[in-house]
Motif scaffolding. Sequence first.
Motif: not given
Lengths: 303, 435
Positions: B5-9, B253-254, B406-423
């Motif tokens: 809810l906090a994120v939505i808001k 959730h985010i 379902w897929l998005g939450a996973k990719i979001f989780r990992v991708g958000m913390l992958m810096y630097g190189k293009k996966p």
Amino acid sequence: MSEMALALQDLVKDFDGKRAVDHISFAVPRGEILGLLGPNGAGKSTTMRMIMDIIAPDAGTIEVLGQPLSESVKDRIGFLPEERGLYRKLKVMDTLIFFAELKGMKPAAARERGRMLLKRFQLDGYEEKKVEELSKGMAQKLQFIVTVLHDPELLILDEPFSGLDPLNIELVKDIMLESRRQGTTIIYSTHLMEYAEKTVDSLVMIHQGRKVLDGALAAVKADYGQRAIKVQYEGDARFVAGLPNVASCRDSGRELEIELADLSKREQLLRDLLGRVVVSGFQVSEPSLQNIFIRKVQEGAGA
Amino acid sequence: MNKILAVIKKEYKVIVKKKSFIIMTVLTPVLMAAMMFVPVLLMKVGRTDKTIAVADYAGGYIDALNARPAKPKEAKKKGIDLNAADQQQAMQQGGRITFQPVPLAGRDAAALVKEYEQKVLRKEVDGLLLIPADVKAKRQLAYYSTSVSDFATLKFIESTLRTAISKQLLLERSIDPAVVDEATREVDMETFKVKKEGTTKSDSGMDYMMSLFMIVILFMILINYGQMIMRGVLEEKTSRISELLIASARPAHIFYGKLLGIGLAGLTQVAIWIVLAGLLVTRFSGSIDAGILSFLTPEIALYFVVFFVLGFFVYAIPYAFIGAAVNTDQEAQQFAGVLSVLIIVPYILGISAIQNPNSALTVGASLFPLFSPILMFMRITTAIPPLWQILAAIGLCLLTIWGLAWLGAKIFRVGMLMYGKKPTLGEMLRWVRYK
């Protein structure tokens, strides 16, 4: 209730075949300040990220506040990431409320405490400004407020003093000490060991992913004895390292930190110095953390 | 739950307060209103009540002009084309025209014209209609005015006089007045036929335009909100807010909060548009093109909302993937370009769909979840497809969204913390398995 606010056991993390964190273990009793010390790239941030579940360890266990990290435990932690960042388009007060809500705080309470902290950091009056309108220093302060706003039991601060001016470093230090008095446990990393010396109860030194030393500050210093001599001087002191009886010498330009093989012969050192440099101070003191660290690393390299 | 809810808001508030959001929200209905009123307004341009002087040398025709024929009942029917040949209808919607007899008193036409040229210039009258004495034989009228492009008025005069002359000719040949009436009515019938054909044509043209207009809006907002998510995720990633977020709440959730918050902002915008359109249609139904009136039904509005919501999730999640996977704006724009092409495909297919709404290709493509939000809606606006097809498209979309989320939450989780190189794509697939 566990006595330990944080316990790491044999933590390992590899990045692309390179070991960033190599079997690190340590524990922090509740209510203490622990300094995680080491040069850039030693693995301090990686360790903290693993504590916060931002990256998963390849091996090892982490217990936070007596249990594995979970959603509800996260609410009791304040985390200041190494790379600061806030929503540029969000207003200051909205930023505080949003991140506090993410920590399970009620908006009204967040607003009230947010006001108090903004005032403390001389950011009152900026509530309705967008983050992008703040100066870099102000944004740093705001980031710190975000970290402590929900009054966490455990503070994990990655380089809390970087980017702050001396006044604000003092302010952050005051708030850290204040929090500890109220029972908050604090773990913070820094590569500036002089700061750590003045605040930490205990410390963990990391070098190239490995723990090289840990213990209570007093114990660490006691272990390394009273062998250091500090000399304030003017002139060219390069000759000192070659003197007999000098085990090591660290020259900062206007201050020498000298360890003698035999401390009882320190008057001979003073005689050697006089006449060749202008000596304005000469005292036997505890070794600095910096010096201990350098020695530990050299020992490690030699071994 | 409170964290979602906090994120939505937060996401919702940030977007709704943006200047671009407010501008788009206001501007689109203005365009919409323009579409509704411009055809009618164009016709009304320069049209007020008129007085036309009639020099009736032949005699008797002024009565025919002033005795305006009774309105055909079908005038109220949907889809009347106001610019086409229904002159009486068009004229009644225009100003009232008074035909004023000019006392002839033996003056010859040339002198009369001279006099009235001045009157027309002084705007004492709007025009002079000269009906020569030999009009029956020569069928020649003359009209003098500052504006001779008033198509509807001219057509009205022409046709009224043609009818009057026909009547007169028939009566002169001693034909039963009843038969004469019958004959003139037949002429009316013929006009009616032509008009009906024209009506059908112009109606489908209006449908086509409205359907295109709505699809352009749908297409625009889907891309707009998709890119908004992409930029938002990218901002969190590059500014490292992601670490703070993940240190506070579950990444999924985010991610869901973000999708829902931005989606709700989009829905708010769409809802405002629909309410405004509804107000316009009901408040000004009299002055809106009947074709539009018959097009903008509550069903269409409902389907617009449904397919906006489905389309939003179907496209926004891949946009979020991009934001999470890349590191810079430029990279994001490259990938977003590819995705936009994917959204354009149903739009292009839709052009053939309008002509062949039930061809196998159209039906198949409109069930394909990546195309259906736009294509199925397009089919609905042109020729209502069977209900099972609509429901199938909605069902398939929901399934796709479920999988993507379902897929998005996973990719979001990992991708958000992958810096630097293009996966690479392979790496992204590995992220899915990452715990």
